[in-house]
Motif scaffolding. Structure first.
Motif, PDB file in Angstrom:
ATOM      1  N   ALA A 143      42.045  84.077  35.736  1.00 36.22           N
ATOM      2  CA  ALA A 143      41.379  82.799  35.501  1.00 36.22           C
ATOM      3  C   ALA A 143      39.974  82.822  36.110  1.00 36.22           C
ATOM      4  N   LEU A 144      39.204  81.826  35.750  1.00 33.15           N
ATOM      5  CA  LEU A 144      37.889  81.624  36.355  1.00 33.15           C
ATOM      6  C   LEU A 144      38.013  80.461  37.321  1.00 33.15           C
ATOM      7  N   TYR A 145      37.491  80.631  38.522  1.00 38.17           N
ATOM      8  CA  TYR A 145      37.573  79.555  39.506  1.00 38.17           C
ATOM      9  C   TYR A 145      36.869  78.303  38.998  1.00 38.17           C
ATOM     10  N   ARG A 146      37.503  77.167  39.217  1.00 38.60           N
ATOM     11  CA  ARG A 146      36.962  75.879  38.786  1.00 38.60           C
ATOM     12  C   ARG A 146      35.599  75.605  39.439  1.00 38.60           C
ATOM     13  N   ALA A 147      35.382  76.139  40.628  1.00 39.81           N
ATOM     14  CA  ALA A 147      34.115  75.927  41.341  1.00 39.81           C
ATOM     15  C   ALA A 147      32.930  76.504  40.578  1.00 39.81           C
ATOM     16  N   VAL A 148      33.159  77.515  39.748  1.00 39.74           N
ATOM     17  CA  VAL A 148      32.075  78.100  38.956  1.00 39.74           C
ATOM     18  C   VAL A 148      31.526  77.059  37.983  1.00 39.74           C
ATOM     19  N   SER A 149      32.420  76.339  37.344  1.00 40.10           N
ATOM     20  CA  SER A 149      31.991  75.292  36.424  1.00 40.10           C
ATOM     21  C   SER A 149      31.253  74.176  37.165  1.00 40.10           C
ATOM     22  N   HIS A 150      31.797  73.775  38.304  1.00 33.13           N
ATOM     23  CA  HIS A 150      31.135  72.727  39.097  1.00 33.13           C
ATOM     24  C   HIS A 150      29.745  73.189  39.552  1.00 33.13           C
ATOM     25  N   GLY A 151      29.635  74.442  39.967  1.00 35.94           N
ATOM     26  CA  GLY A 151      28.344  74.975  40.392  1.00 35.94           C
ATOM     27  C   GLY A 151      27.339  75.012  39.257  1.00 35.94           C
ATOM     28  N   ALA A 152      27.794  75.389  38.059  1.00 33.31           N
ATOM     29  CA  ALA A 152      26.885  75.456  36.908  1.00 33.31           C
ATOM     30  C   ALA A 152      26.355  74.077  36.540  1.00 33.31           C
ATOM     31  N   TRP A 153      27.259  73.090  36.498  1.00 32.45           N
ATOM     32  CA  TRP A 153      26.802  71.727  36.190  1.00 32.45           C
ATOM     33  C   TRP A 153      25.917  71.186  37.309  1.00 32.45           C
ATOM     34  N   GLY A 154      26.247  71.518  38.554  1.00 29.62           N
ATOM     35  CA  GLY A 154      25.426  71.082  39.686  1.00 29.62           C
ATOM     36  C   GLY A 154      24.028  71.669  39.638  1.00 29.62           C
ATOM     37  N   ALA A 155      23.939  72.957  39.299  1.00 30.88           N
ATOM     38  CA  ALA A 155      22.626  73.603  39.191  1.00 30.88           C
ATOM     39  C   ALA A 155      21.806  72.990  38.063  1.00 30.88           C
ATOM     40  N   LEU A 156      22.469  72.697  36.954  1.00 36.14           N
ATOM     41  CA  LEU A 156      21.780  72.086  35.819  1.00 36.14           C
ATOM     42  C   LEU A 156      21.225  70.710  36.184  1.00 36.14           C
ATOM     43  N   VAL A 157      22.058  69.875  36.774  1.00 37.06           N
ATOM     44  CA  VAL A 157      21.627  68.527  37.151  1.00 37.06           C
ATOM     45  C   VAL A 157      20.532  68.597  38.226  1.00 37.06           C
ATOM     46  N   ALA A 158      20.709  69.453  39.223  1.00 36.76           N
ATOM     47  CA  ALA A 158      19.699  69.575  40.286  1.00 36.76           C
ATOM     48  C   ALA A 158      18.363  70.039  39.712  1.00 36.76           C
ATOM     49  N   GLY A 159      18.395  70.960  38.760  1.00 39.18           N
ATOM     50  CA  GLY A 159      17.156  71.427  38.132  1.00 39.18           C
ATOM     51  C   GLY A 159      16.436  70.325  37.379  1.00 39.18           C
ATOM     52  N   VAL A 160      17.198  69.528  36.639  1.00 37.31           N
ATOM     53  CA  VAL A 160      16.592  68.414  35.900  1.00 37.31           C
ATOM     54  C   VAL A 160      16.003  67.388  36.867  1.00 37.31           C
ATOM     55  N   VAL A 161      16.723  67.105  37.947  1.00 34.40           N
ATOM     56  CA  VAL A 161      16.224  66.152  38.944  1.00 34.40           C
ATOM     57  C   VAL A 161      14.964  66.705  39.618  1.00 34.40           C
ATOM     58  N   MET A 162      14.935  67.997  39.904  1.00 34.51           N
ATOM     59  CA  MET A 162      13.745  68.615  40.508  1.00 34.51           C
ATOM     60  C   MET A 162      12.515  68.420  39.625  1.00 34.51           C
ATOM     61  N   VAL A 163      12.679  68.676  38.330  1.00 34.88           N
ATOM     62  CA  VAL A 163      11.549  68.509  37.405  1.00 34.88           C
ATOM     63  C   VAL A 163      11.137  67.042  37.354  1.00 34.88           C
ATOM     64  N   GLY A 164      12.101  66.138  37.345  1.00 35.05           N
ATOM     65  CA  GLY A 164      11.783  64.711  37.330  1.00 35.05           C
ATOM     66  C   GLY A 164      11.024  64.272  38.570  1.00 35.05           C
ATOM     67  N   ILE A 165      11.476  64.728  39.729  1.00 36.50           N
ATOM     68  CA  ILE A 165      10.782  64.381  40.984  1.00 36.50           C
ATOM     69  C   ILE A 165       9.371  64.949  40.979  1.00 36.50           C
ATOM     70  N   ASP A 166       9.236  66.195  40.522  1.00 34.98           N
ATOM     71  CA  ASP A 166       7.922  66.840  40.513  1.00 34.98           C
ATOM     72  C   ASP A 166       6.956  66.103  39.586  1.00 34.98           C
ATOM     73  N   GLU A 167       7.437  65.726  38.422  1.00 40.74           N
ATOM     74  CA  GLU A 167       6.575  65.011  37.481  1.00 40.74           C
ATOM     75  C   GLU A 167       6.237  63.607  37.977  1.00 40.74           C
ATOM     76  N   MET A 168       7.226  62.942  38.568  1.00 40.81           N
ATOM     77  CA  MET A 168       7.023  61.574  39.039  1.00 40.81           C
ATOM     78  C   MET A 168       6.046  61.530  40.217  1.00 40.81           C
TER      79      MET A 168
END
Length: 116
Positions: free
Chosen positions: A31-56
């Motif tokens: 199996a694939l550890y469930r934390a991998v999925s959580h980490g991927a979604w977390g990285a995606l959301v954090a990246g989008v928030v980073m760009v938003g903060i930088d632009e704002m």
């Protein structure tokens, strides 16, 4: 705002480390550890928030790098979706699917480091 941006950079890096390390650690299991999925979604959301903060706040970290950010967004979304699908498969995850997650994660890291 710079401090808040740095907090999300840390979350972004830690999330990608979770995806990379969790995928490598799960290579010997079925199996694939469930934390991998959580980490991927977390990285995606954090990246989008980073760009938003930088632009704002007009910090200048993303100035002239929107193509790079677009590529990273597409790759991160692919990693998150593939990881989510792999976790849903339960004990039936192929090594190729895990390799795809690992490879796409490395592509995202390479784009981040070498695209200036």
């Amino acid at each position: 705002m710079e401090f808040l941006y740095d907090v999300f950079v840390f979350v972004h890096f830690a999330s990608w480390a979770l995806v990379f390390g969790g995928t490598i650690a799960s290579m010997r299991s079925k199996a694939l550890y469930r934390a991998v999925s959580h980490g991927a979604w977390g990285a995606l959301v954090a990246g989008v928030v980073m760009v938003g903060i930088d632009e704002m706040a007009d910090l200048g970290h993303t100035e002239g790098l929107m193509a790079k950010i677009g590529v990273k967004l597409v790759v991160a979304l692919a990693v998150a979706v593939v990881a989510q699908l792999a976790v849903r498969k339960g004990e039936n995850v192929s090594q190729g699917l895990k390799g795809a997650i690992l490879g796409l994660t490395l592509v995202n890291i390479l784009v981040a480091v070498f695209w200036h």
